[in-house]
Design a protein around this motif. Sequence first.
Motif, mmCIF file in Angstrom:
data_model
loop_
_atom_site.group_PDB
_atom_site.id
_atom_site.type_symbol
_atom_site.label_atom_id
_atom_site.label_comp_id
_atom_site.label_asym_id
_atom_site.label_seq_id
_atom_site.Cartn_x
_atom_site.Cartn_y
_atom_site.Cartn_z
ATOM 1 N N SER A 134 0.827 -1.207 0.000
ATOM 2 C CA SER A 134 0.000 0.000 0.000
ATOM 3 C C SER A 134 0.856 1.250 0.000
ATOM 4 O O SER A 134 0.527 2.248 -0.648
ATOM 5 N N LYS A 208 -10.569 3.966 -1.231
ATOM 6 C CA LYS A 208 -11.546 3.193 -2.004
ATOM 7 C C LYS A 208 -10.890 2.198 -2.957
ATOM 8 O O LYS A 208 -11.561 1.590 -3.792
ATOM 9 N N SER A 210 -9.131 -1.145 -4.428
ATOM 10 C CA SER A 210 -9.280 -2.591 -4.263
ATOM 11 C C SER A 210 -8.152 -3.271 -5.026
ATOM 12 O O SER A 210 -7.491 -2.656 -5.855
ATOM 13 N N ARG A 212 -6.909 -6.114 -7.620
ATOM 14 C CA ARG A 212 -7.335 -7.035 -8.680
ATOM 15 C C ARG A 212 -6.243 -8.070 -8.841
ATOM 16 O O ARG A 212 -5.090 -7.751 -9.139
ATOM 17 N N ASN A 217 -11.444 -8.729 -8.833
ATOM 18 C CA ASN A 217 -11.352 -7.831 -7.688
ATOM 19 C C ASN A 217 -11.618 -8.637 -6.420
ATOM 20 O O ASN A 217 -12.600 -9.363 -6.319
ATOM 21 N N SER A 219 -11.073 -8.896 -1.897
ATOM 22 C CA SER A 219 -10.746 -8.203 -0.660
ATOM 23 C C SER A 219 -9.318 -8.563 -0.283
ATOM 24 O O SER A 219 -8.768 -9.560 -0.737
ATOM 25 N N TYR A 233 -3.655 -2.596 -8.050
ATOM 26 C CA TYR A 233 -4.572 -1.819 -7.222
ATOM 27 C C TYR A 233 -5.452 -0.991 -8.150
ATOM 28 O O TYR A 233 -4.932 -0.224 -8.978
#
Length: 419
Positions: A134, A208, A210, A212, A217, A219, A233
């Motif tokens: 992230s 927002k 997610s 892939r 897609n 969680s 992402y």
Amino acid sequence: MAVERFVDSSVIRKLILLIVMAVFASNGSASGGWVIERDDRGDSPLLKERKAIAMSPEQREQQALSAAYNQALEAEQARIRDHWASPEVSSQTRWVAYSDDYSSKRVVDFEVNQIEISIDGIYTGSRLDFTAMSSKVGSQLELTLGTSIKAAVEQDPIQKAINQAYASVDKAPVADDAGDELVLKELFTAARPSAVDVRNAAATLMRKASIRYQAVNASLASVPVNTGRKLTYVVPLPDNRLRKKVMEYRPEVSKNAQRFSLSSDVMMAIIHTESHFNPLARSHIPAFGLMQIVPSTAGRDATKKLYKKPTLLSAQYLYNPKKNIEVGAAYLSVLYYQYLKDIKNPESRLYYTLAAYNAGASNVARAFVGKASFTDAVDTINTMTPDQVLDRLVTKSPHKETRDYVKKILKRRAYYATL
């Protein structure tokens, strides 16, 4: 055509010219952008070429730019394939950029309204380290949001090769700064957002995002581990982004529509259909910018109207949104009021103009007379009602792309008329 009795050198030259023209014709399928065959015009360079048995400056320019694009594309895709299964590059609706070592990929999809950032999976032991990923994706997202049109053009390896090709066909193309404004300036309230503004915008969008994985897609908890594959992402852009882009460009569109006696709604619909308001739009022709201008054809015709002299425009010039809109409006005026002026009914002429914008005036004539000759099609068109002309264009045009293109333009025109 009369057949020459003796095969002399002039006949051989004619045969060579016909072969060259056939090659160009084979590449003249519907492809979007300002592609218009001009063999039917009285002042057509192609008519002069038939007499002179030589390639025009326009043809040399188009051939050089197209060859440069294709060669650079092949080289860049070869480099990409060393790292990615699909060697994607920028297109009319997707701005694609890679890190210097090709380990990460950034895509802004203007049509789908999202950003896609792909990286190698980062592991701590045997499990994916989502915190580290992230963080890296966030940095890539900031880079995307903070990139100007000018920087994006300068960093594109394919564009660099195209720029070099200009030197082989024109020592001094009309150039212009592509623009210091951000590619995604509509995401900010300030014209010159600070680094903090960019960081905050990226953080908001990441909430927002997610992941892939294998085109699905999922969680974060369900992403497989220890696969060694890249993850993407998907970052949705605000729902009102397109409307903001429209509002950004509409004043410039309206100004040029009024200047050249055009419909601003039609111009907005063309920009939407050609590039989805992507200022970095580029097609394989190559054509550049919002209205997908081909420098060697539409660009020259537009500059003749704008500056009283046909001139080759640089890609940087055409990536400048304001310049692109001005050139597009000038050419649309030339197309509607000059090249197609023999179509008497204004509505019929508009429909034909839209189809010609996509596939070329001569190609579109096939829908009416079965051959690529606008001159021969005019009389038939003038016996028809506008509704009949439209019906013929959306049912009989030789390319499905052209048939769909006209429908999209008219549908979007109706939408922009309500704004």
